[in-house]
Design an enzyme around this catalytic site. Structure first.
Site, short mmCIF file in Angstrom:
data_model
loop_
_atom_site.label_atom_id
_atom_site.label_comp_id
_atom_site.label_asym_id
_atom_site.label_seq_id
_atom_site.Cartn_x
_atom_site.Cartn_y
_atom_site.Cartn_z
N ARG A 96 0.77 -8.67 13.30
CA ARG A 96 0.09 -7.63 12.51
C ARG A 96 -0.90 -8.27 11.54
NH1 ARG A 96 4.77 -4.30 9.89
NH2 ARG A 96 3.13 -3.05 8.92
N LYS B 44 0.83 -1.22 0.00
CA LYS B 44 0.00 0.00 0.00
C LYS B 44 0.87 1.26 0.00
CE LYS B 44 -2.35 -0.90 3.75
NZ LYS B 44 -1.67 -2.12 4.18
N ARG C 297 -9.19 1.55 9.15
CA ARG C 297 -8.65 0.22 9.42
C ARG C 297 -9.64 -0.64 10.17
NH1 ARG C 297 -2.90 1.10 9.24
NH2 ARG C 297 -1.66 -0.73 9.69
N ARG D 179 12.22 -6.22 4.66
CA ARG D 179 12.29 -4.78 4.35
C ARG D 179 13.33 -4.07 5.22
NH1 ARG D 179 6.78 -1.47 4.15
NH2 ARG D 179 6.58 -2.00 6.36
N ARG E 282 12.41 -1.71 10.62
CA ARG E 282 11.38 -1.15 11.49
C ARG E 282 11.05 -2.19 12.56
NH1 ARG E 282 6.64 0.86 7.53
NH2 ARG E 282 5.39 -0.11 9.16
#
Ligand code: AMP
Length: 216
Positions: free
Chosen positions: A173, A15, A90, A129, A162
């Site tokens: 998540r 996204k 969300r 990532r 992160r």
């Protein structure tokens, strides 16, 4: 062209990446709740300090706090000219909030783009990532490595993972997404606003599919 857009999809569906590309291509602002919250943390604001540990664990900020906070963000934009919302809404409560807000500002949602990606792919994309501390450029240890390990090709900044991209947190998540955000897909489906995007494959391919859907 559709220009009042919401992006949904599980963490790691792309996204952020596709929101940025689309925003540049069609010249419409991208409003990303996660990015705004990370800025609040970086700037040590009251909200940033209060929610830092919760955000780093991948948990959701409560609806009432998030809605009040996000309303102030939305107020800065002329939404009639178009928007791409990413990360908000969300939950169904947030979706109802945004409906009310847009109604009061005479704006309708044109399309909710749901980017669907397989579970294995999501784990690789997120846990692999790496983000530059200095310029925010994004790399991936599986798909798109920097030339020198842990160093940004663009500015020489240090690359970091992160906290909420660690594999254990990514799994949490994903569970949170299924519980809280998945019902949104049904919610927008019933309103005939949903547009399914196949998010598997290389960035250019997915981006092309999104632009086609928006121009449809
Ligand atoms: P994101 O970059 O969209 O994955 O957001 C990062 C984190 O910010 C999430 O894991 C949540 O902790 C928080 N967050 C972002 N948007 C929302 C939202 N709409 N409602 C609640 N928490 C949010």
């Amino acid at each position: 062209m559709k220009k009042h857009l919401i992006l949904v999809g599980p963490p790691g569906s792309g996204k952020d990446t596709h929101g940025k590309i689309l925003s540049q291509k069609i010249g419409i602002p991208l409003i990303s709740s996660g990015e705004v919250l990370r800025d609040e943390i970086a700037n040590r604001t009251e909200i940033g300090i209060r929610f830092e540990s919760l955000i780093n664990k991948g948990l959701l900020v409560s609806d009432d706090v998030m809605e009040t906070f996000f309303e102030k963000i939305l107020f800065k934009y002329d939404l009639s000219k178009g928007f791409i919302l990413n990360g908000f809404p969300r939950t169904v409560s947030q979706a109802e909030f945004i409906n009310r807000y847009l109604f009061e500002h005479n704006v309708c949602i044109d399309c909710v783009l749901n980017i669907a990606v397989s579970d294995d792919e999501i784990i690789k994309r997120l846990s692999g990532r790496r983000t530059c501390k200095k310029c925010g450029a994004v790399y991936n240890i599986y798909y798109y490595r920097s030339k020198v390990d842990s160093v940004c090709d663009l500015c020489g900044g240090e690359l970091y993972q992160r906290d909420d991209d660690r594999e254990d947190i990514v799994k949490d998540r994903t569970k949170i997404y299924i519980k809280n955000t998945f019902p949104l897909i049904e919610y927008y489906g019933k309103k005939s606003l949903l547009c399914e995007i196949n998010g598997n494959g290389i960035i250019d391919e997915v981006s092309k599919r999104i632009v086609e859907a928006v121009n449809d």
